[in-house]
Design an enzyme around this catalytic site. Structure first.
Site, PDB file in Angstrom:
ATOM      1  N   SER A   1       0.834  -1.194   0.000  1.00  0.00           N
ATOM      2  CA  SER A   1       0.000   0.000   0.000  1.00  0.00           C
ATOM      3  C   SER A   1       0.868   1.243   0.000  1.00  0.00           C
ATOM      4  O   SER A   1       2.063   1.199   0.312  1.00  0.00           O
ATOM      5  CB  SER A   1      -0.910  -0.005   1.227  1.00  0.00           C
ATOM      6  OG  SER A   1      -0.132   0.041   2.411  1.00  0.00           O
ATOM      7  N   GLN A   2       0.257   2.395  -0.326  1.00  0.00           N
ATOM      8  CA  GLN A   2       1.004   3.641  -0.357  1.00  0.00           C
ATOM      9  C   GLN A   2       1.467   4.028   1.042  1.00  0.00           C
ATOM     10  O   GLN A   2       2.588   4.507   1.232  1.00  0.00           O
ATOM     11  CB  GLN A   2       0.137   4.762  -0.946  1.00  0.00           C
ATOM     12  CG  GLN A   2       0.872   6.076  -1.131  1.00  0.00           C
ATOM     13  CD  GLN A   2       2.047   5.956  -2.076  1.00  0.00           C
ATOM     14  OE1 GLN A   2       1.925   5.365  -3.138  1.00  0.00           O
ATOM     15  NE2 GLN A   2       3.203   6.477  -1.685  1.00  0.00           N
ATOM     16  N   SER A   3       0.606   3.810   2.049  1.00  0.00           N
ATOM     17  CA  SER A   3       0.996   4.164   3.419  1.00  0.00           C
ATOM     18  C   SER A   3       2.176   3.326   3.898  1.00  0.00           C
ATOM     19  O   SER A   3       3.057   3.839   4.588  1.00  0.00           O
ATOM     20  CB  SER A   3      -0.202   3.981   4.358  1.00  0.00           C
ATOM     21  OG  SER A   3      -0.670   2.645   4.314  1.00  0.00           O
TER      22      SER A   3
ATOM     23  N   ARG B   1      -3.315   7.761  -4.340  1.00  0.00           N
ATOM     24  CA  ARG B   1      -3.440   6.576  -3.470  1.00  0.00           C
ATOM     25  C   ARG B   1      -3.646   6.992  -2.018  1.00  0.00           C
ATOM     26  O   ARG B   1      -4.426   6.352  -1.304  1.00  0.00           O
ATOM     27  CB  ARG B   1      -2.201   5.697  -3.619  1.00  0.00           C
ATOM     28  CG  ARG B   1      -2.124   4.968  -4.959  1.00  0.00           C
ATOM     29  CD  ARG B   1      -1.002   3.958  -4.986  1.00  0.00           C
ATOM     30  NE  ARG B   1       0.312   4.596  -5.011  1.00  0.00           N
ATOM     31  CZ  ARG B   1       0.955   4.922  -6.121  1.00  0.00           C
ATOM     32  NH1 ARG B   1       0.394   4.701  -7.300  1.00  0.00           N
ATOM     33  NH2 ARG B   1       2.156   5.474  -6.075  1.00  0.00           N
TER      34      ARG B   1
END
Length: 663
Positions: free
Chosen positions: A306-308, A325
């Protein structure tokens, strides 16, 4: 076994509505001969499925048949299940293992390998999922790519160790692991005189409360108490809701989130009455009290994660994609939490909560902490799914509900179990590594040619493709290897793959310059022309027929329509392009007139979101602006616009770098 008992076992048996003949005959099986096999190693047969094989034969002999996978040693009840498996990460991973000369892994072993990766499993199709921009089923998912990269980078890592369910909070993770039953076998086994010799009923331990599963002396009485009276088929109102009495009945909550996909469902446990007696709420017969699916673009395409997670590891990226995102991650979190709040009444009264949340970001979405949170990580009702699950969709939730609530039937051969357990009683010795079958030089060369040719075709490199064929003295009708892989079964030759990719220039070049044979059929009996997905690619075959002549190939056997002049094909393409441009111009003029007369439309968001746009005057996001720009454009026009965007972005970055260097 009498005829009446045989008739009972022929239909699915619902745990909450068992026939009296089955219910009164159950007896808990405690000996190790039943507990020894890994119940998640292969799909357990239900009472409605034929007992095709021994449960302990997962490694002794391959499973064969029209609805089986000999590579993964699995059999399936339907052709659809078999097709879904061929698109799954487990099957693709075992194909990689085979090419490397290693043994395939079971479902349980694969689950342990990917337990700590922040992605969701792939391979489950659903109309609720927005998968237009994702990899197809013939390609590995981001999760599989991430796993393979991890294994290539970390040598000697313990990939078979069970991963914890949470990251960061060890105490909380350990407590939840204890609530879910720790390392106990996922199925409880029961003997019955209704079953043949060495055959047992299985019920998932997860559907019991923790105290109930521990009290094995009274487990049969507990099952009897869980039996529910069938209810008439409830009729939904105009808004899709049921009468209040339906919501007050026993029900469970199922939820999956991962990779930008979210699916949740509340299902009533009460069986439905039917004309021929109650058979349990299986598939369409289940009463779904509420369901919802969301999908947001949150995962980094071709890179995984994921982007996080990427921001936490490397710092915030500053690209347009990363901003989209991040926005979508927050939007998905808000949507999920708002839905849980709307369903709070159903969740508070649910008997069990089955949740699959992959990755710390997804767990924070569900469990917070945040103000007004509905789900608590320490809720004793929370369970994980005790079997492999695929992408979060409504169909996958229904499949999981059926798997959880259906009585299993397994045949156990005690002699075979004892034979398998015998080596473990001896002094432990270092296990000998299985010798990898060595590929011949011809096989290695064929695999190399396959990877090179497929790379040229996917990148539409016609000159490089023809040059490679000529320099290596390879026929344009070369058969990709390994031939038994799902992709090569569907597209076995370069011409098949080019047609499947809708690459008209490659098709024309392979036919006219490469001397490719259009009459060759794939494993499904289809020629390359039948795999073409757009008019331009189909016209390329017709143009080639005109240029090569009618005697070159049996064009009727190749299913190619009558020949067409290249000038005629070009004129039709130009005519269609102008028509598309005319329609787009008309649409834009109509939109401009509407904006002048009505003003901009405000989306009707739930819970006052549309109103907030009016009150706060919030501007449209960059993603919404881009979507408006490309709406109505042809694929060629979209590609051209995308190239212009990239060029402008590159020029802007270069300008900033020069300005920074000059300062």
């Amino acid at each position: 076994m009498d005829q009446k008992a045989d008739d009972i076992l022929r239909r699915p048996l619902y745990v909450y509505d068992l026939p009296d003949q089955v219910l009164n005959s159950l007896s808990l099986k405690r000996d190790a001969a039943v507990e020894a096999p890994d119940t998640t190693k292969e799909p357990t047969k239900s009472a409605a499925q034929p007992q095709a094989q021994d449960a302990t034969s997962g490694t002794s002999s391959p499973i064969v048949g029209s609805q089986s996978c000999s590579l993964c040693a699995l059999s399936f009840a339907t052709v659809q299940d078999q097709r879904s498996h061929l698109k799954s990460d487990l099957h693709h991973y075992n194909l990689k293992q085979k090419l490397r000369g290693r043994n395939p892994v079971s479902e349980a072993e694969f689950e342990k390998l990917i337990a700590d990766l922040d992605e969701s499993l792939s391979g489950s199709d659903s109309p609720d999922s927005d998968d237009d921009d994702e990899d197809s089923g013939d390609k590995e998912s981001n999760l599989l790519t991430t796993l393979l990269k991890k294994q290539a980078t970390l040598s000697g890592g313990n990939y078979n160790g069970a991963a914890t369910n949470d990251q960061g909070d060890d105490e909380e993770g350990n407590s939840r692991k204890k609530q879910k039953g720790g390392g106990a076998q996922p199925l409880l086994w029961f003997s019955s005189p209704l079953l043949p010799h060495n055959t047992y009923f299985g019920i998932y331990r997860a559907i019991f409360a923790l105290e109930e599963s521990k009290d094995e002396n009274n487990i049969v009485d507990t099952i009897k108490k869980k039996q529910l009276e069938p209810i008439p088929v409830p009729k939904a109102g105009p808004d899709g809701s049921f009468p209040p009495s339906v919501y007050k009945g026993p029900h469970i909550f199922l939820c999956m989130i991962g990779g930008g996909h979210f699916a949740a469902m509340v299902v009533s446990l009460a069986p439905r009455q039917t004309k021929h007696g109650s058979v349990g709420p299986l598939n369409r017969e289940a009463t779904v009290l509420a369901h919802k699916t969301f999908h947001r673009y949150t995962t980094r395409r071709k890179q995984g994660g994921s982007q996080s997670a990427n921001d936490n590891a490397k710092g915030n990226a500053h690209s347009a994609g990363s901003s989209i995102r991040r926005y979508n991650e927050q939007a998905l979190t808000d949507e999920v939490r708002l839905l849980l709040q709307d369903w709070k009444g159903l969740l508070d009264t649910a008997e069990l909560l089955f949740i699959r949340a992959t990755g710390s970001t997804n767990r924070r979405t569900l469990f917070g902490p945040y103000e007004g949170q509905v789900l608590r990580a320490n809720d004793p009702r929370i369970r994980g799914f005790p079997f492999s699950t695929r992408r979060a969709t409504q169909n996958e939730l229904m499949r999981s509900f059926i798997e959880l609530t259906r009585l299993k039937v397994r045949e156990i051969d005690p002699a075979q179990v004892s034979k398998e357990e015998e080596p473990s009683t001896k002094a432990p010795s270092k296990p000998a590594k299985p010798s990898a079958p060595k590929l011949t030089e011809e096989e290695e060369t064929a695999l190399l040619h396959t990877s090179q040719l497929q790379a040229f075709i996917r990148r539409s490199k016609l000159p490089a493709l023809l040059s490679y064929l000529k320099n290596n003295d390879i026929s344009a009708n070369f058969l990709f290897q390994p031939a038994d892989s799902s992709q090569n079964y569907h597209a076995p030759t370069p011409l098949h793959l080019a047609a499947n990719q809708n690459s008209a220039p490659l098709v024309l070049g392979l036919l006219v310059k490469g001397d490719a044979d259009p009459t060759i059929k794939n494993g499904e009996g289809k020629t390359a022309f039948e795999l073409a997905g757009d008019r331009a690619t189909r016209d390329a075959f017709r143009v080639a027929r005109d240029e090569l002549g009618e005697t070159k190939w049996d064009w009727e056997a190749a299913r190619v329509p009558p020949a067409m002049k290249k000038e005629e094909a070009d004129k039709r393409e130009e005519r269609e392009r102008k028509e598309d441009e005319r329609k787009e111009a008309e649409r834009r003029r109509a939109e401009e007139q509407r904006l002048k007369s009505e003003g901009p439309k405000v989306p009707d968001g739930s819970k006052g979101r549309g109103k907030s746009l009016l009150d706060g005057g919030a501007k449209k996001s960059a993603q919404e602006k881009r979507e408006e720009e490309v709406r109505g454009l042809t694929p060629e026009q979209r590609m051209k616009l995308d190239r212009e965007r990239r060029a402008r972005a590159a020029e802007e970055r270069l300008r900033r770098m020069q300005a920074g260097g000059g300062g």
